[in-house]
Design an enzyme around this catalytic site. Structure first.
Site, short mmCIF file in Angstrom:
data_model
loop_
_atom_site.label_atom_id
_atom_site.label_comp_id
_atom_site.label_asym_id
_atom_site.label_seq_id
_atom_site.Cartn_x
_atom_site.Cartn_y
_atom_site.Cartn_z
N LYS A 174 44.81 12.11 -50.79
CA LYS A 174 43.39 11.70 -50.74
C LYS A 174 42.86 11.66 -49.32
CE LYS A 174 44.14 7.68 -52.45
NZ LYS A 174 45.58 7.77 -52.72
N GLY A 225 48.63 4.12 -47.68
CA GLY A 225 48.93 4.84 -46.47
C GLY A 225 48.31 6.20 -46.61
N HIS A 226 47.57 6.63 -45.62
CA HIS A 226 47.15 8.01 -45.70
C HIS A 226 47.33 8.69 -44.36
CE1 HIS A 226 43.07 6.11 -45.15
NE2 HIS A 226 43.20 6.84 -44.09
N GLN A 263 45.57 3.85 -53.26
CA GLN A 263 46.52 4.04 -54.37
C GLN A 263 45.99 5.08 -55.37
OE1 GLN A 263 46.02 0.28 -53.70
NE2 GLN A 263 47.43 0.77 -52.08
N ASP A 315 49.80 9.33 -54.34
CA ASP A 315 50.37 10.23 -53.32
C ASP A 315 49.69 11.59 -53.36
OD1 ASP A 315 52.32 8.27 -52.80
OD2 ASP A 315 53.59 9.03 -54.40
#
Ligand code: IMP
Length: 442
Positions: free
Chosen positions: A16, A40-41, A216, A13
């Site tokens: 990135k 997820g980004h 991740q 989290d």
């Protein structure tokens, strides 16, 4: 090849997506090499916000990713609708496919695992990697070959049904329906499918720069993370070589992304975890510390150098990006654990045993906090560079840099691209000393 890997140093989290977005501008190719739609980004471009699960910020999905074709097609369609070209996307023919039973089994396994459940994203990631390693997975190339696809389904489906039943489920998948649906997905994805290792190799030979975008974070890695509470793929820099099909010498630079504090969704011990008001403060000011994929509230805590030193070692960080420094603004005393206390012992290395980790108490270094500034002030600071940061924040950042023995390359003080300090840029030369002062001294 001019290869850079971006890796989350904590639990995925770290922000990135934004660092990848900044680096993508100076890269010819962006490659994803691990994970799947569990990642997820969020990327903010001007006033537009993008939340991706599968698509890299750039254009290549390597063999190390497990691909949910419906999810990928949804993201492709979404980008097209917003007027973005996706024709450059390439999807590895060797990437494994997440099938509907993977999601069902993911849910069922979580229920029967009890204390060993990782609180997964329920995207079928674990079961898809289980099939890959068990050598009965379906690969992207198989979606394009009806003979192979049918054969695999014929041998797989009865076994999957038995597994679902044994786990307490009742879902039944009709072979013909799956065959048609996944064959159709293959047809729609065909234009993107390629031997991505060859494409990346060619790019390298042509002097192109390649950015490998890790999904991740290090401590979710199936080998180096907090097993069994992490994910099912390798999330460290070395995985870029395997998951993209390049040799390790293709990687010149490894950028570790560190959030100024720690956060995570999911289960498992978390020695620096906070609760109560302090946790609420960081969670809310984090601009919504909620998982991009699941929207679950993230667990938050102080920075953990025991964990980060391990990340620096297993990834070989050359550079660091520290994010969310603005979020810590207004905290009176910023804490960072530099060791753990475990009964009479002081631990400096991250333990493998989760029971031991759960018994560890952090030993903190304390830092005076810096002021809570309005967003426009952080933007002004970002425009003026590192030296414009509050002195107390500079001290904290330089300490992290020293502890991790990697160069501070970026500091992020907000969501937008322009709220990033790029320390690689040459600082403007200081103005020449006035001649009058010099003559007075003589
Ligand atoms: P899975 O990857 O869905 O199997 O979930 C395993 C664990 O990893 C859970 O605790 C998830 O919340 C966590 N996880 C997976 N992907 C990400 C990510 O991209 N960011 C943060 N946590 C993640």
């Amino acid at each position: 090849m001019n290869g850079t890997v971006v890796i989350g140093a904590q639990f995925g989290d770290e922000g990135k997506g934004k660092i990848v977005d900044v680096l993508a501008e100076e890269s010819d190719l962006v490659v994803r090499f691990n994970g799947g739609a569990n990642a997820g980004h969020t990327v903010q471009v001007g006033s537009e916000q993008f939340a991706f699960r599968l698509l890299p910020s750039g254009i290549m999905i390597g063999n190390g990713v497990v691909v949910d074709p419906a999810q990928l097609l949804e993201e492709i369609d979404g980008l097209r609708k917003r007027g973005y070209a996706v024709e450059n996307l390439r999807l590895s023919d060797r990437a494994h496919v997440v099938m509907p039973w993977h999601k069902v089994i993911d849910e069922l396994e979580e229920k029967v695992k009890e204390g060993m459940a990782a609180a997964t994203t329920k995207r079928g990631i674990g079961p898809a990697f289980e099939d890959k390693v068990g050598r009965w997975g379906i690969r992207v190339a198989d979606l394009l070959d009806p003979v192979v696809l049918r054969k695999k389904l014929e041998s797989l489906l009865p076994v999957k049904h038995r597994i679902i039943l044994a786990l307490g489920g009742s879902d039944v998948f009709v072979l013909e329906r799956i065959f048609n649906q996944y064959g159709e997905f293959g047809g729609r994805l065909k234009a993107f499918v390629a031997d991505t290792s060859v494409v990346i190799d060619q790019a390298g030979k042509n002097g192109k720069s390649v950015l490998f975008e890790g999904a991740q974070g290090t401590h979710l890695c199936v080998d180096h993370g907090i097993y069994p509470y992490g994910t099912s793929s390798n999330c460290v820099a070395g995985a870029a070589a395997v998951g993209a099909g390049v040799g390790p010498r293709a990687i010149d630079r490894v950028i570790g992304v560190v959030k100024g504090f720690t956060s995570r969704v999911g289960a498992g011990p978390f020695p620096t975890e906070l609760d109560g008001k302090e946790a609420e403060y960081l969670r809310e000011r984090g601009g919504g510390e909620y998982g991009t994929v699941t929207r679950r509230p993230r667990r938050v805590g102080w920075l953990d150098l025991v964990m980060l030193r391990m990340s620096a070692r297993v990834n070989g960080f050359t550079d660091l990006a520290v994010t969310k420094v603005d979020v810590l603004g207004g905290v009176e005393t910023v804490h960072a654990a530099f060791a753990y206390e475990h009964y009479d012992n002081e631990l400096h290395e991250f333990p493998a045993n989760m029971r031991v980790l759960a018994e560890c108490n952090p030993v903190y270094e304390e830092f005076d906090g810096w002021e809570d500034l309005p967003p426009e002030e952080w933007r002004r600071i970002a425009a003026n560079g590192f030296d414009a940061l509050p002195a107390k924040a500079q001290k904290y950042l330089r300490w992290i840099e020293k502890e991790l023995a990697a160069k501070l390359a970026f500091v992020s003080v907000g969501r937008a691209r322009e709220e990033t300090i790029d320390l690689r840029k040459a600082r403007p030369p200081s103005p020449p000393k006035k001649a009058a002062k010099a003559s007075r001294r003589r």
